[in-house]
Write a protein that holds these residues in place. Structure first.
Motif, mmCIF file in Angstrom:
data_model
loop_
_atom_site.group_PDB
_atom_site.id
_atom_site.type_symbol
_atom_site.label_atom_id
_atom_site.label_comp_id
_atom_site.label_asym_id
_atom_site.label_seq_id
_atom_site.Cartn_x
_atom_site.Cartn_y
_atom_site.Cartn_z
ATOM 1 N N MET A 1 -31.315 17.760 33.554
ATOM 2 C CA MET A 1 -31.106 17.930 32.131
ATOM 3 C C MET A 1 -32.355 17.466 31.382
ATOM 4 O O MET A 1 -32.845 16.378 31.612
ATOM 5 C CB MET A 1 -29.907 17.090 31.688
ATOM 6 C CG MET A 1 -29.705 17.110 30.197
ATOM 7 S SD MET A 1 -28.436 15.996 29.593
ATOM 8 C CE MET A 1 -29.276 14.436 29.636
ATOM 9 N N GLN A 2 -32.822 18.311 30.517
ATOM 10 C CA GLN A 2 -33.936 17.940 29.644
ATOM 11 C C GLN A 2 -33.351 17.530 28.299
ATOM 12 O O GLN A 2 -32.595 18.275 27.689
ATOM 13 C CB GLN A 2 -34.886 19.123 29.454
ATOM 14 C CG GLN A 2 -35.635 19.491 30.710
ATOM 15 C CD GLN A 2 -36.729 18.470 31.016
ATOM 16 O OE1 GLN A 2 -36.803 17.396 30.447
ATOM 17 N NE2 GLN A 2 -37.586 18.811 31.953
ATOM 18 N N ALA A 3 -33.702 16.333 27.877
ATOM 19 C CA ALA A 3 -33.198 15.842 26.599
ATOM 20 C C ALA A 3 -34.228 14.911 25.989
ATOM 21 O O ALA A 3 -35.098 14.387 26.678
ATOM 22 C CB ALA A 3 -31.872 15.117 26.802
ATOM 23 N N ARG A 4 -34.086 14.727 24.690
ATOM 24 C CA ARG A 4 -34.981 13.820 23.985
ATOM 25 C C ARG A 4 -34.130 12.890 23.133
ATOM 26 O O ARG A 4 -33.250 13.326 22.390
ATOM 27 C CB ARG A 4 -35.927 14.617 23.096
ATOM 28 C CG ARG A 4 -36.924 13.761 22.323
ATOM 29 C CD ARG A 4 -37.902 14.627 21.537
ATOM 30 N NE ARG A 4 -37.272 15.336 20.438
ATOM 31 C CZ ARG A 4 -37.142 14.834 19.198
ATOM 32 N NH1 ARG A 4 -37.596 13.641 18.919
ATOM 33 N NH2 ARG A 4 -36.568 15.545 18.247
ATOM 34 N N LEU A 5 -34.407 11.594 23.266
ATOM 35 C CA LEU A 5 -33.707 10.608 22.448
ATOM 36 C C LEU A 5 -34.327 10.565 21.058
ATOM 37 O O LEU A 5 -35.533 10.450 20.925
ATOM 38 C CB LEU A 5 -33.823 9.212 23.074
ATOM 39 C CG LEU A 5 -32.816 8.840 24.133
ATOM 40 C CD1 LEU A 5 -33.095 7.417 24.634
ATOM 41 C CD2 LEU A 5 -31.395 8.944 23.638
ATOM 42 N N LYS A 6 -33.481 10.649 20.052
ATOM 43 C CA LYS A 6 -33.939 10.517 18.674
ATOM 44 C C LYS A 6 -33.747 9.093 18.172
ATOM 45 O O LYS A 6 -34.369 8.695 17.200
ATOM 46 C CB LYS A 6 -33.172 11.485 17.772
ATOM 47 C CG LYS A 6 -33.427 12.950 18.075
ATOM 48 C CD LYS A 6 -32.611 13.788 17.116
ATOM 49 C CE LYS A 6 -32.876 15.259 17.292
ATOM 50 N NZ LYS A 6 -32.091 16.044 16.320
ATOM 51 N N LYS A 7 -32.843 8.353 18.812
ATOM 52 C CA LYS A 7 -32.561 6.965 18.473
ATOM 53 C C LYS A 7 -32.377 6.182 19.764
ATOM 54 O O LYS A 7 -32.025 6.749 20.796
ATOM 55 C CB LYS A 7 -31.258 6.841 17.663
ATOM 56 C CG LYS A 7 -31.294 7.432 16.283
ATOM 57 C CD LYS A 7 -29.958 7.175 15.604
ATOM 58 C CE LYS A 7 -29.963 7.711 14.185
ATOM 59 N NZ LYS A 7 -28.656 7.452 13.540
ATOM 60 N N THR A 8 -32.554 4.883 19.687
ATOM 61 C CA THR A 8 -32.324 4.032 20.845
ATOM 62 C C THR A 8 -30.826 3.917 21.103
ATOM 63 O O THR A 8 -30.030 3.715 20.178
ATOM 64 C CB THR A 8 -32.939 2.635 20.625
ATOM 65 O OG1 THR A 8 -34.360 2.781 20.590
ATOM 66 C CG2 THR A 8 -32.580 1.668 21.742
ATOM 67 N N VAL A 9 -30.461 4.046 22.371
ATOM 68 C CA VAL A 9 -29.088 3.868 22.810
ATOM 69 C C VAL A 9 -28.924 2.390 23.151
ATOM 70 O O VAL A 9 -29.636 1.867 24.009
ATOM 71 C CB VAL A 9 -28.782 4.738 24.043
ATOM 72 C CG1 VAL A 9 -27.371 4.465 24.562
ATOM 73 C CG2 VAL A 9 -28.969 6.216 23.719
ATOM 74 N N VAL A 10 -28.006 1.726 22.456
ATOM 75 C CA VAL A 10 -27.794 0.293 22.650
ATOM 76 C C VAL A 10 -26.452 0.101 23.340
ATOM 77 O O VAL A 10 -25.397 0.406 22.765
ATOM 78 C CB VAL A 10 -27.825 -0.464 21.307
ATOM 79 C CG1 VAL A 10 -27.672 -1.963 21.534
ATOM 80 C CG2 VAL A 10 -29.122 -0.161 20.550
ATOM 81 N N LEU A 11 -26.498 -0.379 24.587
ATOM 82 C CA LEU A 11 -25.272 -0.600 25.346
ATOM 83 C C LEU A 11 -24.710 -1.969 25.007
ATOM 84 O O LEU A 11 -25.420 -2.978 25.078
ATOM 85 C CB LEU A 11 -25.552 -0.483 26.843
ATOM 86 C CG LEU A 11 -26.076 0.888 27.286
ATOM 87 C CD1 LEU A 11 -26.361 0.883 28.778
ATOM 88 C CD2 LEU A 11 -25.102 2.000 26.934
ATOM 89 N N VAL A 12 -23.433 -1.991 24.608
ATOM 90 C CA VAL A 12 -22.759 -3.232 24.260
ATOM 91 C C VAL A 12 -21.487 -3.352 25.097
ATOM 92 O O VAL A 12 -20.971 -2.360 25.607
ATOM 93 C CB VAL A 12 -22.432 -3.301 22.745
ATOM 94 C CG1 VAL A 12 -23.704 -3.181 21.914
ATOM 95 C CG2 VAL A 12 -21.410 -2.253 22.327
ATOM 96 N N GLY A 13 -21.018 -4.581 25.219
ATOM 97 C CA GLY A 13 -19.785 -4.820 25.961
ATOM 98 C C GLY A 13 -19.823 -6.169 26.643
ATOM 99 O O GLY A 13 -20.813 -6.906 26.566
ATOM 100 N N MET A 14 -18.747 -6.465 27.310
ATOM 101 C CA MET A 14 -18.581 -7.752 27.976
ATOM 102 C C MET A 14 -19.532 -7.911 29.151
ATOM 103 O O MET A 14 -19.998 -6.925 29.726
ATOM 104 C CB MET A 14 -17.142 -7.871 28.512
ATOM 105 C CG MET A 14 -16.082 -8.048 27.460
ATOM 106 S SD MET A 14 -16.136 -9.657 26.645
ATOM 107 C CE MET A 14 -15.721 -10.752 27.998
ATOM 108 N N MET A 15 -19.771 -9.174 29.519
ATOM 109 C CA MET A 15 -20.498 -9.448 30.754
ATOM 110 C C MET A 15 -19.734 -8.786 31.892
ATOM 111 O O MET A 15 -18.507 -8.813 31.930
ATOM 112 C CB MET A 15 -20.626 -10.954 30.984
ATOM 113 C CG MET A 15 -19.302 -11.675 31.123
ATOM 114 S SD MET A 15 -19.492 -13.448 31.344
ATOM 115 C CE MET A 15 -19.524 -14.013 29.653
#
Length: 182
Positions: A1-15
């Motif tokens: 898959m070719q894709a371009r990020l326009k924004k940063t993906v921020v992963l959140v959640g529990m330890m």
């Protein structure tokens, strides 16, 4: 898959939700840089997270965390894995919403406990009853994580690649974040 990020993906959640493992796989799949906010804090402080907690306390750590997350979101787009408590701060949620997109890796308590119970690298679980501490954190944090822009459910038995695919599918619903090319 070719894709371009326009924004940063921020992963959140529990330890134990898989933010680092899934984050690395997602960054590789999207040909984007992977950044771990805890690793960046350790580098800036020249100490481990447990050492920072022990020497300076949690409020000092949270201040440094906020500064690092803000700085990281100012630069290139990529995949940012945050510590479990990072999303609890209103200031962090605001900057993440402005500069990126929050993706909650939503794992239930049993799955989280199975992943963290044998590790002593979690400062908040260095207590006589770590399961009770984890349960309390979980109950306090889940309503806040639920405010994330996107939620991706984690289930026992899912591989890192399967979780990464689920995150990509969620990101595809946000053309302002992920542009699929060709």
């Amino acid at each position: 898959m070719q894709a371009r990020l326009k924004k940063t993906v921020v992963l959140v959640g529990m330890m134990g939700a898989g933010k680092t493992a899934v984050g690395k796989a997602l960054a590789a799949r999207l040909h984007a840089p992977f950044i771990d906010s805890d690793a960046e804090i350790e580098k800036a402080a020249n100490r481990t997270i447990p050492e920072i907690f022990e020497r300076d306390g949690e409020p000092f750590f949270r201040l440094k965390e906020r500064q690092v997350i803000s700085r990281l979101l100012e630069h290139e787009r990529g995949v940012l894995s945050t510590g479990g408590g990072a999303y609890m701060a209103v200031e962090n949620r605001e900057i993440i919403s402005q500069k990126g997109v929050a993706v909650w890796l939503n794992a239930d308590l049993d799955l989280l406990w199975s992943r963290v119970k044998h590790k002593d690298s979690r400062p908040l679980l260095r207590v006589p009853d770590p399961l009770t501490a984890l349960t309390r954190l979980y109950e306090n944090r889940v309503p806040v994580y639920a405010k994330a822009d996107l939620t991706v459910r984690s289930e026992p038995g899912l591989s890192i690649e399967d979780m990464t695919t689920r995150v990509v599918e969620a990101l595809r619903t946000r053309p302002d974040v992920l542009e699929v090319l060709g």
